[in-house]
Design an enzyme around this catalytic site. Structure first.
Site, PDB file in Angstrom:
ATOM      1  N   LYS A 120      -2.805 -12.983  34.518  1.00 32.03           N
ATOM      2  CA  LYS A 120      -2.328 -12.719  35.890  1.00 32.03           C
ATOM      3  C   LYS A 120      -0.933 -12.060  35.854  1.00 32.03           C
ATOM      4  O   LYS A 120      -0.705 -11.038  36.487  1.00 32.03           O
ATOM      5  CB  LYS A 120      -2.236 -14.026  36.709  1.00 32.03           C
ATOM      6  CG  LYS A 120      -3.557 -14.777  36.820  1.00 32.03           C
ATOM      7  CD  LYS A 120      -3.422 -16.030  37.675  1.00 32.03           C
ATOM      8  CE  LYS A 120      -2.475 -17.102  37.129  1.00 32.03           C
ATOM      9  NZ  LYS A 120      -2.909 -17.721  35.868  1.00 32.03           N
ATOM     10  N   ARG A 128      -3.189 -22.381  44.672  1.00 34.15           N
ATOM     11  CA  ARG A 128      -3.730 -23.072  43.502  1.00 34.15           C
ATOM     12  C   ARG A 128      -4.628 -24.238  43.863  1.00 34.15           C
ATOM     13  O   ARG A 128      -5.115 -24.933  42.972  1.00 34.15           O
ATOM     14  CB  ARG A 128      -2.564 -23.599  42.683  1.00 34.15           C
ATOM     15  CG  ARG A 128      -2.497 -22.982  41.315  1.00 34.15           C
ATOM     16  CD  ARG A 128      -1.255 -23.492  40.681  1.00 34.15           C
ATOM     17  NE  ARG A 128      -1.273 -23.308  39.272  1.00 34.15           N
ATOM     18  CZ  ARG A 128      -0.698 -22.276  38.658  1.00 34.15           C
ATOM     19  NH1 ARG A 128      -0.115 -21.332  39.336  1.00 34.15           N
ATOM     20  NH2 ARG A 128      -0.713 -22.219  37.354  1.00 34.15           N
ATOM     21  N   ARG A 173       1.402 -17.062  22.656  1.00 33.23           N
ATOM     22  CA  ARG A 173       2.638 -16.982  23.438  1.00 33.23           C
ATOM     23  C   ARG A 173       3.586 -18.132  23.082  1.00 33.23           C
ATOM     24  O   ARG A 173       4.802 -17.970  23.084  1.00 33.23           O
ATOM     25  CB  ARG A 173       2.310 -17.013  24.928  1.00 33.23           C
ATOM     26  CG  ARG A 173       3.560 -16.827  25.782  1.00 33.23           C
ATOM     27  CD  ARG A 173       3.252 -16.718  27.251  1.00 33.23           C
ATOM     28  NE  ARG A 173       2.582 -17.920  27.726  1.00 33.23           N
ATOM     29  CZ  ARG A 173       2.051 -18.023  28.922  1.00 33.23           C
ATOM     30  NH1 ARG A 173       2.068 -17.022  29.755  1.00 33.23           N
ATOM     31  NH2 ARG A 173       1.461 -19.150  29.284  1.00 33.23           N
ATOM     32  N   ARG A 213       7.402 -21.397  25.646  1.00 30.12           N
ATOM     33  CA  ARG A 213       7.406 -21.946  27.011  1.00 30.12           C
ATOM     34  C   ARG A 213       7.055 -23.430  26.960  1.00 30.12           C
ATOM     35  O   ARG A 213       6.129 -23.825  26.254  1.00 30.12           O
ATOM     36  CB  ARG A 213       6.380 -21.178  27.867  1.00 30.12           C
ATOM     37  CG  ARG A 213       6.774 -21.089  29.322  1.00 30.12           C
ATOM     38  CD  ARG A 213       5.835 -20.171  30.077  1.00 30.12           C
ATOM     39  NE  ARG A 213       4.838 -20.928  30.809  1.00 30.12           N
ATOM     40  CZ  ARG A 213       3.951 -20.389  31.629  1.00 30.12           C
ATOM     41  NH1 ARG A 213       3.924 -19.095  31.818  1.00 30.12           N
ATOM     42  NH2 ARG A 213       3.084 -21.157  32.265  1.00 30.12           N
ATOM     43  N   ARG A 215      -3.490 -28.202  32.020  1.00 27.84           N
ATOM     44  CA  ARG A 215      -3.495 -27.050  32.930  1.00 27.84           C
ATOM     45  C   ARG A 215      -4.915 -26.520  33.123  1.00 27.84           C
ATOM     46  O   ARG A 215      -5.294 -26.124  34.227  1.00 27.84           O
ATOM     47  CB  ARG A 215      -2.572 -25.951  32.394  1.00 27.84           C
ATOM     48  CG  ARG A 215      -1.089 -26.274  32.608  1.00 27.84           C
ATOM     49  CD  ARG A 215      -0.180 -25.538  31.647  1.00 27.84           C
ATOM     50  NE  ARG A 215      -0.194 -24.099  31.807  1.00 27.84           N
ATOM     51  CZ  ARG A 215       0.208 -23.240  30.859  1.00 27.84           C
ATOM     52  NH1 ARG A 215       0.660 -23.692  29.705  1.00 27.84           N
ATOM     53  NH2 ARG A 215       0.164 -21.953  31.073  1.00 27.84           N
TER      54      ARG A 215
HETATM   55  P1  AP5 Z   1      -0.240 -14.054  31.113  1.00 28.49           P
HETATM   56  O1  AP5 Z   1      -0.291 -12.700  31.733  1.00 28.49           O
HETATM   57  O2  AP5 Z   1       1.066 -14.756  31.045  1.00 28.49           O
HETATM   58  O3  AP5 Z   1      -1.314 -14.994  31.814  1.00 28.49           O
HETATM   59  P2  AP5 Z   1      -1.218 -15.832  33.148  1.00 28.49           P
HETATM   60  O4  AP5 Z   1      -2.571 -15.818  33.745  1.00 28.49           O
HETATM   61  O5  AP5 Z   1      -0.070 -15.324  33.989  1.00 28.49           O
HETATM   62  O6  AP5 Z   1      -0.931 -17.228  32.496  1.00 28.49           O
HETATM   63  P3  AP5 Z   1       0.169 -18.343  32.685  1.00 28.49           P
HETATM   64  O7  AP5 Z   1      -0.026 -19.253  31.521  1.00 28.49           O
HETATM   65  O8  AP5 Z   1       1.532 -17.765  32.889  1.00 28.49           O
HETATM   66  O9  AP5 Z   1      -0.345 -18.931  34.029  1.00 28.49           O
HETATM   67  P4  AP5 Z   1      -0.269 -20.330  34.604  1.00 28.49           P
HETATM   68  O10 AP5 Z   1      -1.113 -20.167  35.793  1.00 28.49           O
HETATM   69  O11 AP5 Z   1      -0.594 -21.464  33.715  1.00 28.49           O
HETATM   70  O12 AP5 Z   1       1.319 -20.487  34.802  1.00 28.49           O
HETATM   71  P5  AP5 Z   1       2.270 -20.334  36.052  1.00 28.49           P
HETATM   72  O13 AP5 Z   1       3.500 -19.727  35.538  1.00 28.49           O
HETATM   73  O14 AP5 Z   1       1.576 -19.733  37.212  1.00 28.49           O
HETATM   74  O15 AP5 Z   1      -0.895 -13.943  29.665  1.00 28.49           O
HETATM   75  C1  AP5 Z   1      -0.911 -15.022  28.771  1.00 28.49           C
HETATM   76  C2  AP5 Z   1      -0.813 -14.500  27.332  1.00 28.49           C
HETATM   77  O16 AP5 Z   1      -1.968 -13.721  27.042  1.00 28.49           O
HETATM   78  C3  AP5 Z   1       0.402 -13.587  27.113  1.00 28.49           C
HETATM   79  O17 AP5 Z   1       0.931 -13.830  25.843  1.00 28.49           O
HETATM   80  C4  AP5 Z   1      -0.202 -12.171  27.227  1.00 28.49           C
HETATM   81  O18 AP5 Z   1       0.526 -11.247  26.457  1.00 28.49           O
HETATM   82  C5  AP5 Z   1      -1.601 -12.397  26.688  1.00 28.49           C
HETATM   83  N1  AP5 Z   1      -2.581 -11.493  27.306  1.00 28.49           N
HETATM   84  C6  AP5 Z   1      -2.694 -11.161  28.620  1.00 28.49           C
HETATM   85  N2  AP5 Z   1      -3.726 -10.318  28.821  1.00 28.49           N
HETATM   86  C7  AP5 Z   1      -4.303 -10.124  27.600  1.00 28.49           C
HETATM   87  C8  AP5 Z   1      -5.408  -9.356  27.135  1.00 28.49           C
HETATM   88  N3  AP5 Z   1      -6.152  -8.603  27.956  1.00 28.49           N
HETATM   89  N4  AP5 Z   1      -5.718  -9.411  25.829  1.00 28.49           N
HETATM   90  C9  AP5 Z   1      -4.965 -10.155  24.963  1.00 28.49           C
HETATM   91  N5  AP5 Z   1      -3.894 -10.886  25.322  1.00 28.49           N
HETATM   92  C10 AP5 Z   1      -3.561 -10.873  26.638  1.00 28.49           C
HETATM   93  O19 AP5 Z   1       2.526 -21.868  36.441  1.00 28.49           O
HETATM   94  C11 AP5 Z   1       3.222 -22.737  35.591  1.00 28.49           C
HETATM   95  C12 AP5 Z   1       3.345 -24.105  36.257  1.00 28.49           C
HETATM   96  O20 AP5 Z   1       4.108 -23.974  37.486  1.00 28.49           O
HETATM   97  C13 AP5 Z   1       2.028 -24.763  36.705  1.00 28.49           C
HETATM   98  O21 AP5 Z   1       1.391 -25.457  35.663  1.00 28.49           O
HETATM   99  C14 AP5 Z   1       2.539 -25.697  37.817  1.00 28.49           C
HETATM  100  O22 AP5 Z   1       3.157 -26.842  37.283  1.00 28.49           O
HETATM  101  C15 AP5 Z   1       3.606 -24.854  38.500  1.00 28.49           C
HETATM  102  N6  AP5 Z   1       3.062 -24.044  39.596  1.00 28.49           N
HETATM  103  C16 AP5 Z   1       3.010 -22.679  39.672  1.00 28.49           C
HETATM  104  N7  AP5 Z   1       2.423 -22.294  40.814  1.00 28.49           N
HETATM  105  C17 AP5 Z   1       2.094 -23.431  41.476  1.00 28.49           C
HETATM  106  C18 AP5 Z   1       1.422 -23.677  42.711  1.00 28.49           C
HETATM  107  N8  AP5 Z   1       0.984 -22.666  43.493  1.00 28.49           N
HETATM  108  N9  AP5 Z   1       1.254 -24.965  43.080  1.00 28.49           N
HETATM  109  C19 AP5 Z   1       1.706 -25.986  42.330  1.00 28.49           C
HETATM  110  N10 AP5 Z   1       2.323 -25.819  41.139  1.00 28.49           N
HETATM  111  C20 AP5 Z   1       2.510 -24.546  40.723  1.00 28.49           C
END
Ligand code: AP5
Length: 187
Positions: free
Chosen positions: A13, A88, A127, A133, A144
């Site tokens: 994402k 979410r 990552r 992280r 997660r």
């Molecule tokens: P990346 O692009 O970072 O993937 P992502 O989907 O953004 O994954 P995240 O792990 O950042 O998402 P998340 O939903 O767990 O975390 P968030 O920050 O929202 O890619 C991941 C890796 O894969 C990278 O190394 C990238 O280079 C690689 N990659 C990407 N595409 C690729 C491809 N095509 N091929 C190969 N490699 C690839 O949330 C974190 C925390 O915040 C949550 O757990 C929660 O506690 C809180 N939070 C956030 N939003 C909310 C909400 N709305 N409500 C409540 N709590 C929330």
């Protein structure tokens, strides 16, 4: 374009939102990034969120709605936005719908990135080595993924019911996935 990117942790994402932001010239709003900035700043909100995030659980809907409301009141969203990480759960999806109806800016598209769990775990492990992280440790990643399937996956049905969901295969090179998203958006 007012767009939501949905998908499990590690589905790409954030990676794709960065590219979409440049291509579409609209802001990328990541609730994970907003929360991590609060944690880094040591704000009251950050202190409340820190442990919850480290465990891989969801921060409260109330905190998130306040953050999103404030972010969407800024002028730079006049031409649209990319929401990454919000909504979410179904309560957040309802809250977002009401908020966007209030400002007369309904969503135009929801893109769901589809990636199998084994590959998600592999990407996040990569990552973890590169960036360290706090929530990329195996225990929090398991949590997660569980939270995604229990709370976030029902949001897919919410948007399917509104006819706005496009499913995109998130496996492939960054360029391939980006091209699929643009095609799903009719661009
Ligand atoms: P990346 O692009 O970072 O993937 P992502 O989907 O953004 O994954 P995240 O792990 O950042 O998402 P998340 O939903 O767990 O975390 P968030 O920050 O929202 O890619 C991941 C890796 O894969 C990278 O190394 C990238 O280079 C690689 N990659 C990407 N595409 C690729 C491809 N095509 N091929 C190969 N490699 C690839 O949330 C974190 C925390 O915040 C949550 O757990 C929660 O506690 C809180 N939070 C956030 N939003 C909310 C909400 N709305 N409500 C409540 N709590 C929330």
């Amino acid at each position: 374009m007012r767009l939501v990117l949905l998908g499990p942790p590690g589905s790409g994402k954030g990676t794709q939102a960065t590219r979409l932001k440049d291509e579409l010239q609209i802001p990328h709003i990541s609730t994970g990034d907003l929360l991590r900035a609060e944690v880094a700043a040591g704000s009251e909100l950050g202190l409340a969120a820190k442990e919850v995030m480290a465990r891989g659980e969801l921060v409260s809907d109330e905190i998130l709605l306040g953050m999103i409301r404030s972010r969407l009141s800024r002028e730079d969203v006049a031409n649209g936005f990319i929401l990454d990480g919000y909504p979410r759960n179904v309560a957040q999806a309802n809250a977002l719908e009401a908020l966007l109806a209030d400002i007369n800016q309904p969503l135009q598209a929801v893109v769901q990135l589809d990636v199998a769990n084994e590959l998600l775990v592999e990407r996040i492990a990569g990552r973890a080595k590169a960036e360290g992280r706090e929530d990329d440790n195996p225990e929090s990643v398991r949590k997660r993924l569980q939270v995604y399937s229990d709370s976030t996956a029902p949001v897919i049905g919410f948007y399917e019911g509104r006819g706005s969901l496009a499913k995109v295969d998130g496996v492939g090179s960054l360029d391939e996935v980006f091209a699929r998203i643009m095609a799903a958006l009719g661009k």
